[in-house]
Design a protein around this motif. Structure first.
Motif, PDB file in Angstrom:
ATOM      1  N   ALA A 408     -12.464   5.477  19.444  1.00 29.47           N
ATOM      2  CA  ALA A 408     -11.293   5.744  18.722  1.00 29.47           C
ATOM      3  C   ALA A 408     -10.536   6.955  19.028  1.00 29.47           C
ATOM      4  O   ALA A 408      -9.309   6.981  19.348  1.00 29.47           O
ATOM      5  N   ASN A 409     -11.520   7.954  19.294  1.00 31.33           N
ATOM      6  CA  ASN A 409     -11.023   9.430  19.392  1.00 31.33           C
ATOM      7  C   ASN A 409     -10.449   9.374  21.022  1.00 31.33           C
ATOM      8  O   ASN A 409      -9.612  10.163  21.273  1.00 31.33           O
ATOM      9  N   TYR A 426      -7.263   8.050  10.997  1.00 29.47           N
ATOM     10  CA  TYR A 426      -7.631   7.887   9.605  1.00 29.47           C
ATOM     11  C   TYR A 426      -8.541   6.863   9.374  1.00 29.47           C
ATOM     12  O   TYR A 426      -9.496   6.917   8.562  1.00 29.47           O
ATOM     13  N   ALA A 427      -8.400   5.528  10.150  1.00 28.45           N
ATOM     14  CA  ALA A 427      -9.200   4.410  10.269  1.00 28.45           C
ATOM     15  C   ALA A 427     -10.602   4.646  10.631  1.00 28.45           C
ATOM     16  O   ALA A 427     -11.766   4.175  10.000  1.00 28.45           O
ATOM     17  N   GLN A 463     -17.932  -6.689   3.245  1.00 27.42           N
ATOM     18  CA  GLN A 463     -16.779  -7.136   3.413  1.00 27.42           C
ATOM     19  C   GLN A 463     -15.480  -6.006   3.454  1.00 27.42           C
ATOM     20  O   GLN A 463     -14.718  -5.780   4.497  1.00 27.42           O
ATOM     21  N   ALA A 464     -16.117  -4.772   2.828  1.00 27.70           N
ATOM     22  CA  ALA A 464     -15.163  -3.671   3.160  1.00 27.70           C
ATOM     23  C   ALA A 464     -15.323  -3.102   4.615  1.00 27.70           C
ATOM     24  O   ALA A 464     -14.295  -2.514   5.053  1.00 27.70           O
ATOM     25  N   TRP A 465     -16.729  -3.234   5.113  1.00 23.28           N
ATOM     26  CA  TRP A 465     -16.728  -2.814   6.585  1.00 23.28           C
ATOM     27  C   TRP A 465     -16.078  -3.707   7.468  1.00 23.28           C
ATOM     28  O   TRP A 465     -15.365  -3.104   8.180  1.00 23.28           O
ATOM     29  N   GLU A 466     -16.083  -5.067   7.501  1.00 24.82           N
ATOM     30  CA  GLU A 466     -15.331  -5.815   8.035  1.00 24.82           C
ATOM     31  C   GLU A 466     -13.689  -5.660   8.079  1.00 24.82           C
ATOM     32  O   GLU A 466     -13.057  -5.555   9.070  1.00 24.82           O
ATOM     33  N   VAL A 467     -13.374  -5.297   6.777  1.00 32.02           N
ATOM     34  CA  VAL A 467     -11.802  -5.104   6.927  1.00 32.02           C
ATOM     35  C   VAL A 467     -11.582  -3.875   7.517  1.00 32.02           C
ATOM     36  O   VAL A 467     -10.377  -3.600   8.076  1.00 32.02           O
ATOM     37  N   GLN A 468     -12.458  -2.750   7.285  1.00 32.17           N
ATOM     38  CA  GLN A 468     -11.886  -1.491   7.939  1.00 32.17           C
ATOM     39  C   GLN A 468     -12.243  -1.595   9.529  1.00 32.17           C
ATOM     40  O   GLN A 468     -11.313  -0.902  10.045  1.00 32.17           O
ATOM     41  N   ARG A 470     -11.466  -4.284  11.248  1.00 26.82           N
ATOM     42  CA  ARG A 470     -10.255  -4.840  11.740  1.00 26.82           C
ATOM     43  C   ARG A 470      -9.214  -4.033  11.449  1.00 26.82           C
ATOM     44  O   ARG A 470      -8.253  -4.013  12.588  1.00 26.82           O
ATOM     45  N   ILE A 471      -9.076  -3.120  10.569  1.00 26.31           N
ATOM     46  CA  ILE A 471      -7.928  -2.366  10.599  1.00 26.31           C
ATOM     47  C   ILE A 471      -7.989  -1.015  11.780  1.00 26.31           C
ATOM     48  O   ILE A 471      -6.866  -0.813  12.467  1.00 26.31           O
ATOM     49  N   LEU A 472      -9.035  -0.847  12.027  1.00 29.72           N
ATOM     50  CA  LEU A 472      -9.382   0.218  13.198  1.00 29.72           C
ATOM     51  C   LEU A 472      -8.922  -0.596  14.589  1.00 29.72           C
ATOM     52  O   LEU A 472      -8.335   0.138  15.445  1.00 29.72           O
TER      53      LEU A 472
END
Length: 888
Positions: A408-409, A426-427, A463-468, A470-472
């Protein structure tokens, strides 16, 4: 805010009264009467007072201050009314004008104070709700039983929901973008962490003996408290974070942009000592960053070599440029050599930038391929209660998370999209902070595998990890161009296909299954990314073709490939000597690659040659063939037929067209330009019609599409590769022409005898003639000779004849459509026909974006100073209009 809206007409009316800056721009005789203006001010003031009193009585904590401010507005308003009426009766009096101006200023000061108090009321209500949520968090922290925890959680949920609503209203009113972003992030954090706060707290209350349970609960509690503190800071006008934490364009992209700007200078200002040192230092810092990217794990060897080669080329180009600047020192104008050196420098930096972008996409394609597997493996190990296995899987999961953040960086470093870069950073920060807590949740589950609350907590963190993630992923996709992504994905799938075939040939079932999984994952991701990209377009023939290609890959090609992989793995894994149809497997693998290539070709259909920033490795028309195939399948399928077996380096007629001389290419380009002009006429006359219920328009568009592919073929581009492809395309045009002829003749038969009918029939004869010409010219193959090791291609006459025939046919089709419309709508139909043959309905105009999307190179474009309004000379304004005589 209601008070602010009430203030607007008051300010407008008062400023109208006291404005003395120059004469009025309104037409004479159109000004309002003074009494009407005074009455408008009095009415606006009264409305303002009513709103202020309403707010005062609704908020007892600030009632006295509000009523005092309202009373001040009433007094100053009355004074303003008296002064304004006196001035309106004697507008020539300087004394009365001065009294009115002072009264107006006093009124605005009182109104401003009241407005500030009203805003303080909003802030007070927000902070009051915020303190309630803080108390709820303290109760949650100190809960000692499940019942107490659930009661406190329900109360927290209600109060947090109310706080989120109030914060949303405040966010809309804020003007500072940094504060707005901080508040939005805090609201999102508060909303999405509520579930994890509940599960982590339940685990801690149920298993207080586990240190990890407290760590888990404290982390999520701190996240929620930080979000509440951020809302508090923003409500009081303070930014909770420094402005440069996530903002700013990518470092490497910005350095390249600065370097590109620095290489262009006035030779008069060039200093050998200062300018040379500055440019060389800038370039070396860029090359150092490029070297780090080249040495990264996921960078392919070939890509690394390309980056090194481009770095050396940029170094050499800079030295050549500096030499030219030295030669031009003291000269007013640039010499041709200096202009060429600047162009060469820009080309080389653009080539380096392209290779760095492709290297970044290499990492994205590999790292974001299997984002769920490490987490699933960790959870399965935790459920088994095997601590050693959990530690191993936790290490793998940690490396996976670190790789996501690293990639990402890298993506950010090569992007100029500041908003997109901010979102990715941020993600990535959220991923980095969430990773150890996911491992803690798994460790808790390992110690208490049968605990229901531990299982619920693990599920919430999953679930929180998968959502994050996906956002990234979506954020990374937003700042990565789809052209680069598809080019790299196509190349990676080709590599995987070759590995898959090799695994089959050596009989390695495990490697075959793993590589096939990579192919399936890459293909699925290509489909998802392209579908998301098509959501940005209005439905049209372009999106239809792209989505059809995606559908073919997903629902036909991949299913067949998965079946062949299952069969091959089963055969290799079984002890029986079951044979695998190697040719059938290779064909299925090749279809996957061809399907991805077809998607990419369809996506690039709406790009002009100027829009494509690509190299020969990923040329849209370039044919990459399977390097690994069985000896018995060397010629399976018509795509591998060699049309020039005696000539090395050329296999198809399209490749021969690419080898033509530059002079011949220019002549072909001239003919293609004439064809494009005819295409513009086609677009204006035919594309405006909706082809739903109108087969004439459908056939015309179909013929146009094939003709465009034929002209692309003459330039060595497009989907047509061999002479047989062109012949088949000519047959399709002829078939469509026959259908168009039949349909149009039915319209002509219903049309009474007229010049329109005669012209329509004449144009149908032209279509038949030009279809026949295309069939003839399509059979002429370019001649290739190898003279002293140099390939000589002679196919200019056949290429230009094909383009001219296509242009003539398109012209005839346009005229046929126009006269078909006239014949079917402007004349009374003959016979007893009850319904029309075709329906002529104008196509609805495509929606245009409200804001034109910026190209990447425009993001850092220089901001030009806005033009100032100037008074135009009336004579000059009149000269812009034509007189009747001039118009004739």
């Amino acid at each position: 805010m209601s008070v602010e809206k009430t203030l607007e007409p008051l300010v407008l009316q008062v400023t109208t009264l006291v404005n003395t800056k120059g004469p009025s721009k309104k037409k004479k005789g159109k000004s309002k009467r003074a009494s009407a203006l005074v009455a408008a001010v009095e009415k606006a003031t009264e409305n303002f007072i009513q709103k202020g009193e309403q707010i005062a009585y609704e908020n007892p904590d600030i009632t006295q201050e509000m009523l005092s401010a309202v009373d001040e507005v009433r007094k100053t308003g009355d004074a303003m009314s008296i002064a304004a009426r006196e001035f309106s009766e004697d507008p020539c009096s300087s004394l009365k004008r001065g009294n009115m101006v002072r009264a107006a200023r006093n009124l605005l000061s009182a109104v401003t104070r009241l407005l500030i108090l009203a805003d303080m009321v909003d802030v007070h209500l927000l902070l009051k709700s915020l303190h309630i949520v803080e108390d709820d968090l303290n109760k949650l922290k100190n809960a000692s039983s499940q019942d107490e925890l659930m009661n406190n959680m329900r109360q927290f949920g209600r109060n947090a929901g109310e706080l989120i609503k109030q914060a949303a209203k405040r966010q809309q009113e804020l003007k500072d973008p940094q504060l707005r972003d901080d508040l939005a992030a805090a609201r999102a954090m508060l909303k999405k962490h509520s579930t994890m706060l509940l599960t982590a707290s339940k685990v801690y209350v149920r298993h207080p003996e586990l240190d990890l349970a407290k760590v888990n609960r404290d982390f999520i509690l701190k996240q929620v408290c930080d979000a509440v503190n951020t809302i508090s800071d923003v409500a009081q006008g303070k930014s909770s974070q420094p402005t440069d934490v996530y903002s700013g364009a990518g470092e490497l992209a910005a350095a390249l942009d600065d370097f590109d700007e620095g290489i262009v200078m006035d030779p008069m200002t060039y200093s050998e000592k200062r300018s040379r040192q500055l440019l060389e230092e800038r370039l070396e810092s860029i090359i150092s960053a490029a070297a780090l990217m080249a040495d990264a794990d996921c960078t392919r060897d070939e890509r690394r070599e390309r980056i090194v080669a481009e770095c050396n080329a940029v170094r050499q180009a800079l030295q050549d440029l500096l030499s030219e600047y030295m030669s031009n020192m003291g000269q007013k104008d640039n010499s041709p050599g200096l202009d060429r050196a600047i162009d060469q420098m820009c080309r080389k930096t653009r080539d380096l930038r392209r290779q760095l972008r492709k290297a970044v996409v290499d990492h994205v394609s590999d790292s974001f391929l299997e984002t769920t597997t490490p987490l699933i493996d960790l959870i399965e190990a935790a459920k088994s209660g095997n601590e050693k296995k959990v530690r191993e899987k936790a290490d793998v999961f940690t490396k996976h998370a670190e790789k996501l953040v690293e990639v990402a960086n890298l993506v950010c470093s090569m992007s100029n999209n500041e908003d997109g870069v901010k979102m990715v950073r941020y993600a990535a920060a959220q991923i980095e902070s969430l990773c150890p807590q996911v491992i803690n949740a798994a460790s808790i589950l390992t110690v208490r595998p049968n605990s229901k609350v531990a299982q619920e907590n693990m599920s919430a963190y999953r679930q929180a990890w998968e959502v994050q993630v996906r956002i990234l992923t979506e954020a990374v996709d937003d700042i990565t161009t789809i052209d680069d992504f598809l080019a790299v994905s196509e190349n990676h799938i080709l590599e995987d296909v070759n590995k898959c075939v090799m695994a089959l040939q050596v009989g390695d079932a495990k490697d075959l299954r793993a590589t096939a999984g990579s192919i399936q994952g890459r293909s699925s991701r290509v489909c998802n990314v392209v579908e998301a990209e098509m959501d940005n377009y209005e439905p049209c023939i372009y999106t239809k073709r792209v989505l059809e290609a995606v559908k073919v890959l997903r629902e036909q090609v991949m299913i067949k490939f998965e079946q062949r992989v299952d069969t091959a793995v089963e055969a290799l894994s079984s002890n029986t000597n079951k044979d695998v149809d190697e040719n059938d497997f290779i064909d299925a693998s090749r279809l996957v690659y061809d399907g991805v290539r077809e998607i990419r070709r369809a996506v690039l259909m709406n790009r002009s040659s100027e829009d494509l920033d690509t190299d020969t490795e990923f040329e849209p028309v370039e044919d990459l063939t399977l390097e690994t195939r069985s000896r018995s399948s060397a010629h399976t399928g018509d795509q591998t037929v060699d049309e020039y077996p005696d000539i090395s380096g050329i296999c198809t007629a399209r490749e021969a067209m690419r080898k033509m001389t530059e002079e011949d290419k220019q002549k072909i380009a001239q003919q293609v330009e004439l064809f494009r002009r005819e295409k513009l006429t086609f677009d204006s006359e035919v594309a405006k019609w909706d082809d739903t219920g109108n087969d004439i328009i459908f056939l015309a568009k179909h013929m146009c599409m094939i003709m465009m592919e034929m002209t692309d073929f003459t330039r060595g581009r497009g989907p047509l590769k061999t002479t047989m492809d062109v012949i088949n395309a000519a047959k399709k045009i002829s078939e469509a022409g026959n259908k168009l002829d039949k349909l149009t003749r039915e319209i002509a038969e219903q049309c009474p005898e007229s010049s329109t009918k005669k012209d329509l029939l004449a144009y149908l004869q032209r279509i038949a003639l030009y279809c026949h010409q295309i069939q003839i010219t399509s059979k002429v193959k370019a001649d290739v000779q190898n003279i002293s090791g140099e390939l000589i291609v002679s196919g200019l006459d056949s290429a230009t004849s094909l383009i001219q025939a296509a242009k003539n046919l398109m012209n005839a089709v346009v005229l046929t459509v126009k006269y078909s419309y006239v014949a079917s709508t402007k004349y009374t139909r003959q016979g007893t026909v009850t319904s029309p043959i075709v329906v002529w309905k104008m196509k609805a105009p495509e929606k245009k974006p409200l804001v034109r999307p910026e190209k990447p190179e425009e993001v850092r474009a220089k901001v030009r100073k806005g033009s100032q309004k100037k008074v135009q000379n009336p004579i000059h304004a009149l000269s812009e209009f034509q007189s009747p005589a001039d118009a004739v």
